[in-house]
Design a protein around this motif. Structure first.
Motif, short mmCIF file in Angstrom:
data_model
loop_
_atom_site.label_atom_id
_atom_site.label_comp_id
_atom_site.label_asym_id
_atom_site.label_seq_id
_atom_site.Cartn_x
_atom_site.Cartn_y
_atom_site.Cartn_z
N GLY A 65 0.97 -1.58 -0.24
CA GLY A 65 -0.53 -0.29 0.18
C GLY A 65 0.73 1.38 -0.01
N ILE A 66 2.25 1.20 -0.57
CA ILE A 66 2.70 2.07 -0.29
C ILE A 66 1.46 2.78 -1.34
CG2 ILE A 66 5.08 3.11 -0.38
CD1 ILE A 66 6.09 0.87 1.39
N PRO A 67 2.13 4.31 -1.56
CA PRO A 67 1.33 4.98 -2.83
C PRO A 67 3.01 5.95 -3.64
CG PRO A 67 1.38 6.91 -0.81
CD PRO A 67 1.49 5.21 -0.38
N PHE A 68 2.62 6.16 -4.78
CA PHE A 68 4.10 7.18 -5.68
C PHE A 68 2.48 7.68 -6.82
CE2 PHE A 68 3.54 3.20 -8.41
CZ PHE A 68 4.20 3.77 -9.75
N SER A 69 3.69 8.45 -7.06
CA SER A 69 2.49 9.06 -8.04
C SER A 69 3.42 9.82 -9.69
CB SER A 69 2.42 10.47 -7.64
OG SER A 69 1.21 10.73 -6.70
N VAL A 70 2.88 10.19 -10.74
CA VAL A 70 4.05 10.36 -11.41
C VAL A 70 3.02 11.85 -12.32
CG1 VAL A 70 3.93 7.75 -12.42
CG2 VAL A 70 2.21 9.01 -12.99
N ILE A 71 4.27 12.49 -12.41
CA ILE A 71 4.30 13.71 -12.98
C ILE A 71 4.84 13.36 -14.31
CG2 ILE A 71 5.27 16.12 -12.87
CD1 ILE A 71 6.05 15.24 -9.98
N VAL A 72 3.90 14.32 -15.29
CA VAL A 72 4.41 14.23 -16.83
C VAL A 72 4.88 16.14 -16.89
CG1 VAL A 72 4.55 14.21 -19.34
CG2 VAL A 72 3.17 12.80 -17.80
N PHE A 73 6.09 16.38 -17.45
CA PHE A 73 6.29 17.66 -17.96
C PHE A 73 6.23 17.95 -19.48
CE2 PHE A 73 8.32 17.73 -13.14
CZ PHE A 73 7.49 18.92 -13.32
N ASP A 74 6.24 19.16 -19.69
CA ASP A 74 6.11 19.05 -21.46
C ASP A 74 6.85 20.85 -21.69
OD1 ASP A 74 4.81 17.88 -24.04
OD2 ASP A 74 4.73 19.63 -24.40
N ILE A 75 7.75 21.03 -21.89
CA ILE A 75 8.24 22.37 -22.45
C ILE A 75 7.67 22.61 -23.56
CG2 ILE A 75 10.24 23.62 -24.00
CD1 ILE A 75 12.13 21.16 -23.12
N LEU A 99 16.75 33.32 -22.52
CA LEU A 99 15.79 32.74 -22.75
C LEU A 99 14.86 32.41 -21.74
CD1 LEU A 99 14.22 32.79 -25.24
CD2 LEU A 99 16.10 29.88 -25.57
N THR A 100 14.06 33.35 -21.55
CA THR A 100 12.83 32.24 -20.96
C THR A 100 12.26 31.10 -21.16
OG1 THR A 100 12.78 34.24 -19.38
CG2 THR A 100 11.39 33.53 -19.37
N ILE A 101 12.14 30.31 -20.39
CA ILE A 101 11.60 28.88 -20.74
C ILE A 101 11.08 28.15 -20.10
CG2 ILE A 101 11.77 26.72 -21.05
CD1 ILE A 101 12.92 27.91 -23.72
N THR A 102 9.31 27.69 -20.66
CA THR A 102 8.43 27.50 -19.41
C THR A 102 7.86 26.16 -19.79
OG1 THR A 102 6.29 28.36 -20.44
CG2 THR A 102 7.62 30.24 -19.15
N THR A 103 7.27 25.65 -18.60
CA THR A 103 7.10 24.11 -18.93
C THR A 103 5.55 23.79 -18.50
OG1 THR A 103 8.33 23.42 -16.92
CG2 THR A 103 9.11 22.46 -18.25
N SER A 104 4.99 23.01 -18.47
CA SER A 104 3.38 22.27 -18.66
C SER A 104 3.41 21.41 -17.98
CB SER A 104 2.11 22.81 -19.08
OG SER A 104 2.38 24.39 -19.14
N ASP A 151 -1.44 13.21 -18.64
CA ASP A 151 -1.36 13.34 -19.56
C ASP A 151 -2.88 14.08 -19.71
OD1 ASP A 151 0.33 12.05 -21.58
OD2 ASP A 151 0.25 10.14 -21.49
N ALA A 152 -4.09 13.76 -19.59
CA ALA A 152 -5.12 14.76 -19.19
C ALA A 152 -4.76 16.28 -18.56
CB ALA A 152 -6.25 13.87 -19.18
N GLY A 153 -3.96 15.78 -17.84
CA GLY A 153 -3.53 16.85 -16.79
C GLY A 153 -2.93 17.64 -17.63
N LEU A 154 -1.70 17.10 -18.05
CA LEU A 154 -1.05 17.78 -18.25
C LEU A 154 -1.58 18.63 -20.08
CD1 LEU A 154 1.98 18.78 -19.53
CD2 LEU A 154 1.83 17.06 -21.00
N TYR A 155 -3.22 17.84 -20.62
CA TYR A 155 -3.89 18.63 -21.86
C TYR A 155 -4.71 19.87 -20.91
CZ TYR A 155 -7.30 19.10 -25.19
OH TYR A 155 -8.11 19.03 -26.02
N ARG A 156 -4.58 20.10 -20.06
CA ARG A 156 -5.90 21.12 -19.29
C ARG A 156 -4.47 21.58 -18.76
NH1 ARG A 156 -7.33 18.08 -13.81
NH2 ARG A 156 -8.51 19.93 -13.44
N ALA A 157 -3.56 21.28 -18.38
CA ALA A 157 -2.88 22.81 -18.01
C ALA A 157 -2.42 23.88 -19.74
CB ALA A 157 -1.23 22.06 -17.44
N ARG A 206 -0.82 27.42 -20.10
CA ARG A 206 1.12 26.64 -20.06
C ARG A 206 1.03 27.41 -18.83
NH1 ARG A 206 0.05 26.58 -26.14
NH2 ARG A 206 0.26 24.36 -26.45
N ASN A 207 2.80 26.53 -18.64
CA ASN A 207 3.00 27.16 -17.70
C ASN A 207 2.06 26.70 -15.97
OD1 ASN A 207 5.61 28.38 -15.95
ND2 ASN A 207 4.94 30.11 -16.70
N CYS A 208 1.38 25.82 -16.16
CA CYS A 208 0.22 25.61 -15.03
C CYS A 208 0.79 24.23 -14.30
CB CYS A 208 -0.51 26.06 -14.70
SG CYS A 208 -1.75 25.90 -16.61
#
Length: 453
Positions: A316-326, A405-410, A430-436, A441-443
């Motif tokens: 029952g040890i939780p873990f989470s995943v993050i998708v970053f996109d430039i 150069l300012t670079i942002t990610t979502s 991925d759905a969260g990234l799509y919403r961001a 962007r930059n959120c």
């Protein structure tokens, strides 16, 4: 949600001061009031760094450090000795006990955080090397000691060589040292097979910042560690140097033992990274690394998350995943060209991996997309971590051909649930990234909880 640091001091005000300063940088801080208590915590907790006061009643910091470095399970944890003592004999005593670096009281925030970040990067590469080679902490010490004995090639750039004669003499006992006084020649020579470059920022004949910017721009020297020599009052210049991409600093008047500790840390990290690359080349059929950024690739990510899935389903040890996109990366490539696009990918990769915990799994999943798995982390905690990294990337410019150069990610975030197919969790991220992306962007957005069956 960042690295875990143990602060050891017998005085409560000092502990509280360190705790506040490090917590403000999002480090997870544990405290101990004695050397004995520090050893108990190190034996039971996962630690990435220890800040150890040298003078304590009972077991002092030197003694505790020697025990830590002699233990097969804790020897690999970097130790920074914190002391009000400035005598050379005390620095030598710390080195003999196994200390990796020194901080002198009263504590200078900039210097302390520089030491912490430098050694955390070393710890991260050490962990990666052990992970990729399949060795445990307990049985890997002879392997890493063999790497540590390697003689490195160091280029020292200074227009007054006599001012660094003492440093050159001390360093030459262990490594091959060359000195260059001409800035143009220095940049050209650094494209060769050097393992580290030391650049003076107090030279009269050249601008050390410009040399560092050129070293980071050139493909052949982009990954070479840079150590800068400067005066402590020039913090604005040093902060600019870190933005450009230097790895560490040493302040004048330069103390030989301190200089040796700093340069050896950079060389160790370089040698470990080289060993990682050699290991990959020798096992091409098992390659799990992205050649551009040095991060794990999709295959590495999938392999590395298998134990997390097992721990989730069995304990029952939780873990989470993050998708970053430039954000707008195609436009960057089209305008600046693919070479500059590659430089941005490497810089974003470096910022991701140096600002996540050592236990987090960071991979380049393809194109401008990066994937992070965070063990023992809920979605809310992962969203907070992702937003911190997003703000860091957006708030620190990337220097391309001398231009900022300012670079942002979502990012999209999802917690993985028990008995769930990993692909479903990734779809939610991925759905969260799509919403961001559609929110401007930059959120960062988390995912919706999966509906009950």
């Amino acid at each position: 949600m960042s690295a875990r640091i143990l602060v050891v001091d017998d005085l409560a005000p000092n502990l509280h001061l360190f705790q506040a300063k490090l917590a403000a940088e999002y480090y997870d801080v544990l405290t101990a009031r004695s050397g004995e208590e520090a050893l108990k915590i190190a034996a039971s907790e996962r630690l990435d760094l220890i800040l150890m006061d040298a003078m304590m009643p009972g077991m002092n910091g030197f003694e505790a450090c020697a025990v830590l470095k002699g233990d097969p399970e804790t020897w690999h944890i970097p130790v920074v000795m914190v002391t009000a003592l400035e005598q050379t004999k005390d620095r030598i005593r710390g080195l003999e006990a196994g200390a990796d670096d020194f901080i002198t009281k009263p504590i200078d925030d900039f210097n302390m955080l520089t030491r912490v970040k430098s050694l955390l990067r070393l710890k991260m590469v050490t962990d990666q090397l052990l992970s990729h080679t399949g060795h445990t902490v307990g049985n890997s010490r002879p392997i890493l000691q063999e790497i540590n004995r390697k003689r490195g090639r160091v280029l020292m750039v200074h227009d007054q060589p006599r001012h660094i004669e003492k440093l050159v003499t001390a360093l030459s006992e262990y490594h091959d040292v060359e000195v260059e006084t001409d800035p143009v020649k220095a940049v050209r020579r650094a494209k060769g097979n050097f393992d580290a470059v030391v650049v003076s920022f107090v030279s009269n004949g050249f601008d050390g910042l410009r040399i560092c910017a050129s070293l980071r721009f050139n493909q052949e020297s982009r990954e070479t560690p840079i150590l800068a020599i400067d005066d402590p009052e020039n913090q604005a210049r040093l902060m600019r140097a870190y933005d450009i991409g230097i790895n560490d600093t040493v302040m004048r008047p330069v103390e030989t033992q301190e200089f040796m500790a700093r340069i050896n840390s950079q060389l160790r990290r370089k040698f470990y990274a080289d060993s990682l690359r050699e290991n990959f080349n020798e096992n091409l059929d098992m390659v799990v690394s992205d050649p551009l950024t040095g991060l794990g690739n999709r295959r590495f990510f999938e392999r590395s998350t298998d134990p997390l899935i097992d721990a989730l389903n069995s304990r029952g040890i939780p873990f989470s995943v993050i998708v970053f996109d430039i954000d707008h990366f195609k436009r960057v490539n089209d305008i600046l060209g693919h070479d500059m696009g590659d430089h941005i990918l490497r810089e974003v990769s470096a910022r991701l991996v140096t600002n996540m915990r050592a236990v987090d799994i960071v991979s380049r999943y393809g194109g401008e997309e990066f994937m992070v798995a965070m063990p023992n982390t809920t979605e809310a905690e992962a969203v907070a971590a992702a937003d911190r990294i997003r703000a860091l990337i957006a708030g620190t410019p990337i220097y391309v051909d001398g231009e900022a150069l300012t670079i942002t990610t979502s990012a999209g975030v999802s917690q993985v649930f028990k008995d769930e197919d990993m692909r479903e969790a990734l779809k939610r991220a991925d759905a969260g990234l799509y919403r961001a992306k559609h929110a401007g962007r930059n959120c960062v957005f988390g995912s919706e909880q999966p509906k009950a069956a």
